[in-house]
Design a protein around this motif. Structure first.
Motif, mmCIF file in Angstrom:
data_model
loop_
_atom_site.group_PDB
_atom_site.id
_atom_site.type_symbol
_atom_site.label_atom_id
_atom_site.label_comp_id
_atom_site.label_asym_id
_atom_site.label_seq_id
_atom_site.Cartn_x
_atom_site.Cartn_y
_atom_site.Cartn_z
ATOM 1 N N ASP A 1 -8.090 -0.088 4.522
ATOM 2 C CA ASP A 1 -8.018 -1.205 5.461
ATOM 3 C C ASP A 1 -9.215 -2.123 5.235
ATOM 4 N N ASP A 2 -8.959 -3.341 4.686
ATOM 5 C CA ASP A 2 -10.047 -4.310 4.579
ATOM 6 C C ASP A 2 -9.529 -5.687 4.983
ATOM 7 N N GLN A 3 -10.280 -6.728 4.710
ATOM 8 C CA GLN A 3 -9.892 -8.054 5.198
ATOM 9 C C GLN A 3 -8.692 -8.633 4.451
ATOM 10 N N PHE A 4 -8.334 -8.039 3.309
ATOM 11 C CA PHE A 4 -7.226 -8.561 2.514
ATOM 12 C C PHE A 4 -6.049 -7.592 2.374
ATOM 13 N N LEU B 1 -19.576 -3.303 5.602
ATOM 14 C CA LEU B 1 -19.756 -1.964 6.151
ATOM 15 C C LEU B 1 -18.549 -1.139 5.747
ATOM 16 N N VAL B 2 -18.783 -0.057 5.037
ATOM 17 C CA VAL B 2 -17.703 0.821 4.583
ATOM 18 C C VAL B 2 -17.734 2.110 5.399
ATOM 19 N N SER B 3 -16.580 2.455 5.971
ATOM 20 C CA SER B 3 -16.436 3.681 6.762
ATOM 21 C C SER B 3 -15.464 4.611 6.057
ATOM 22 N N LEU B 4 -15.899 5.820 5.747
ATOM 23 C CA LEU B 4 -15.072 6.832 5.107
ATOM 24 C C LEU B 4 -14.859 7.974 6.089
ATOM 25 N N SER B 5 -13.640 8.066 6.628
ATOM 26 C CA SER B 5 -13.292 9.195 7.504
ATOM 27 C C SER B 5 -12.804 10.323 6.617
ATOM 28 N N LEU B 6 -13.413 11.485 6.750
ATOM 29 C CA LEU B 6 -13.216 12.571 5.792
ATOM 30 C C LEU B 6 -12.116 13.538 6.222
ATOM 31 N N LYS C 1 -12.215 2.184 5.548
ATOM 32 C CA LYS C 1 -12.255 0.840 6.143
ATOM 33 C C LYS C 1 -13.432 0.067 5.561
ATOM 34 N N ASP C 2 -13.184 -1.208 5.253
ATOM 35 C CA ASP C 2 -14.196 -2.092 4.692
ATOM 36 C C ASP C 2 -14.257 -3.341 5.572
ATOM 37 N N GLN C 3 -15.365 -3.504 6.304
ATOM 38 C CA GLN C 3 -15.542 -4.640 7.214
ATOM 39 C C GLN C 3 -16.606 -5.581 6.677
ATOM 40 N N ALA C 4 -16.246 -6.854 6.525
ATOM 41 C CA ALA C 4 -17.196 -7.834 5.999
ATOM 42 C C ALA C 4 -17.781 -8.724 7.087
ATOM 43 N N ASN C 5 -17.375 -8.540 8.327
ATOM 44 C CA ASN C 5 -18.006 -9.268 9.432
ATOM 45 C C ASN C 5 -18.176 -8.343 10.621
ATOM 46 N N ASP C 6 -18.681 -8.883 11.731
ATOM 47 C CA ASP C 6 -19.049 -8.024 12.848
ATOM 48 C C ASP C 6 -17.852 -7.465 13.596
ATOM 49 N N LYS C 7 -16.709 -8.149 13.542
ATOM 50 C CA LYS C 7 -15.536 -7.709 14.299
ATOM 51 C C LYS C 7 -14.654 -6.774 13.472
ATOM 52 N N ASP C 8 -13.929 -5.918 14.188
ATOM 53 C CA ASP C 8 -12.986 -5.008 13.566
ATOM 54 C C ASP C 8 -11.655 -5.728 13.372
ATOM 55 N N TYR C 9 -10.628 -5.003 12.963
ATOM 56 C CA TYR C 9 -9.318 -5.594 12.711
ATOM 57 C C TYR C 9 -8.374 -5.312 13.872
ATOM 58 N N SER C 10 -7.620 -6.330 14.295
ATOM 59 C CA SER C 10 -6.688 -6.173 15.410
ATOM 60 C C SER C 10 -5.367 -5.551 14.970
ATOM 61 N N HIS C 11 -5.065 -5.624 13.664
ATOM 62 C CA HIS C 11 -3.783 -5.150 13.118
ATOM 63 C C HIS C 11 -2.604 -5.917 13.709
ATOM 64 N N GLU C 12 -2.811 -7.197 13.955
ATOM 65 C CA GLU C 12 -1.755 -8.034 14.521
ATOM 66 C C GLU C 12 -1.727 -9.397 13.832
ATOM 67 N N GLY C 13 -0.623 -10.115 14.029
ATOM 68 C CA GLY C 13 -0.527 -11.500 13.592
ATOM 69 C C GLY C 13 -0.223 -11.673 12.118
ATOM 70 N N LEU C 14 -0.243 -12.940 11.694
ATOM 71 C CA LEU C 14 0.091 -13.284 10.320
ATOM 72 C C LEU C 14 -0.900 -12.691 9.319
ATOM 73 N N GLY C 15 -2.168 -12.623 9.729
ATOM 74 C CA GLY C 15 -3.177 -12.063 8.830
ATOM 75 C C GLY C 15 -2.880 -10.626 8.464
ATOM 76 N N PHE C 16 -2.481 -9.849 9.461
ATOM 77 C CA PHE C 16 -2.174 -8.443 9.175
ATOM 78 C C PHE C 16 -0.879 -8.315 8.383
ATOM 79 N N GLN D 1 0.600 -7.829 0.830
ATOM 80 C CA GLN D 1 -0.178 -7.804 -0.400
ATOM 81 C C GLN D 1 -0.146 -6.412 -1.029
ATOM 82 N N ALA D 2 -0.336 -5.378 -0.211
ATOM 83 C CA ALA D 2 -0.334 -4.013 -0.735
ATOM 84 C C ALA D 2 1.020 -3.668 -1.343
ATOM 85 N N ASP D 3 2.092 -4.101 -0.696
ATOM 86 C CA ASP D 3 3.435 -3.820 -1.205
ATOM 87 C C ASP D 3 3.722 -4.592 -2.487
ATOM 88 N N GLN D 4 3.269 -5.852 -2.570
ATOM 89 C CA GLN D 4 3.544 -6.681 -3.741
ATOM 90 C C GLN D 4 2.818 -6.170 -4.975
#
Length: 219
Positions: A70-73, A133-138, A154-169, A175-178
């Motif tokens: 899970d990252d920004q892209f 910030l990279v988070s590795l849950s083991l 998870k790879d976060q490049a800004n202070d906020k986390d991901y909502s997992h909603e909307g066009l961005g998500f 992208q992963a499927d393509q």
């Protein structure tokens, strides 16, 4: 201390760690990095190598079949999609260099580190450095072994986390499927069976801030 599942049977989605940082500055200070055990250091070395466009089958095996990336892209929710992402990087980037990292959390089920990575594009002669910030849950089943695996990356490049909603998500999932449709290398096909790994519906949060189950943390 993070409250993560204690069993490997729990799917990768349940291992998500959420946080809102007090600052979006994730510039690492390697001199302040927490020391890791030899097995954890080997895991971190493999993850850094993947970021640095050096994918191998064994390095991708650092992830469980039901892992989530899970990252920004990108949002990839199994190891088959994950393999596609790592083996696609050398095709997209001329080079990727690790500029340093700082381990800031070392818990039984979680490693978090600030990471500086320079990316040189394959087509455009331009290099960009991203601090994240990279988070590795083991994986609980391998956390005490010599070959630790990751359930959620998870790879976060800004202070906020991901909502997992909307066009961005929706784009992240698309992208992963393509990428998988254009990755027919034998290395990636090694993981094709993982597309049937156990999955859960993506949890949506409404926000990437504290009100979206992403508590404020100083990292």
């Amino acid at each position: 201390m993070s409250n993560l599942p204690k069993t490997s049977a729990a799917p990768g989605e349940q291992f998500e760690v959420r946080q809102t940082a007090t600052s979006e500055d994730y510039t690492p200070d390697p001199s302040k990095s927490l020391p890791l055990s030899p097995s954890r250091q080997r895991l971190l070395d493999d993850i850094i190598a993947l970021y640095s466009c050096q994918p191998t089958i064994d390095r991708v095996k650092r992830y469980t079949p039901d892992c989530v990336y899970d990252d920004q892209f990108v949002y990839a929710n199994d190891r088959y999609k994950m393999a596609g992402q790592w083996f696609a990087l050398p095709k997209l980037f001329k080079a990727s260099k690790n500029e340093g990292y700082q381990v800031v959390v070392d818990e039984p089920g979680l490693i978090q580190f600030k990471n500086a990575q320079s990316w040189t594009f394959a087509v455009i002669p331009k290099t960009a450095t991203i601090n994240a910030l990279v988070s590795l849950s083991l994986d609980p089943g391998t956390v005490d072994s010599g070959f630790i695996q990751v359930k959620y990356h998870k790879d976060q490049a800004n202070d906020k986390d991901y909502s997992h909603e909307g066009l961005g998500f929706s784009f992240k999932k698309w992208q992963a499927d393509q990428v998988m449709k254009h990755m027919d290398s034998p290395e990636v096909q090694q993981f094709e069976a993982d597309k049937d790994a156990a999955k859960e519906a993506v949890k949506q949060y409404g926000s990437g801030a504290a009100e979206g189950e992403a508590p404020m943390k100083k990292l």
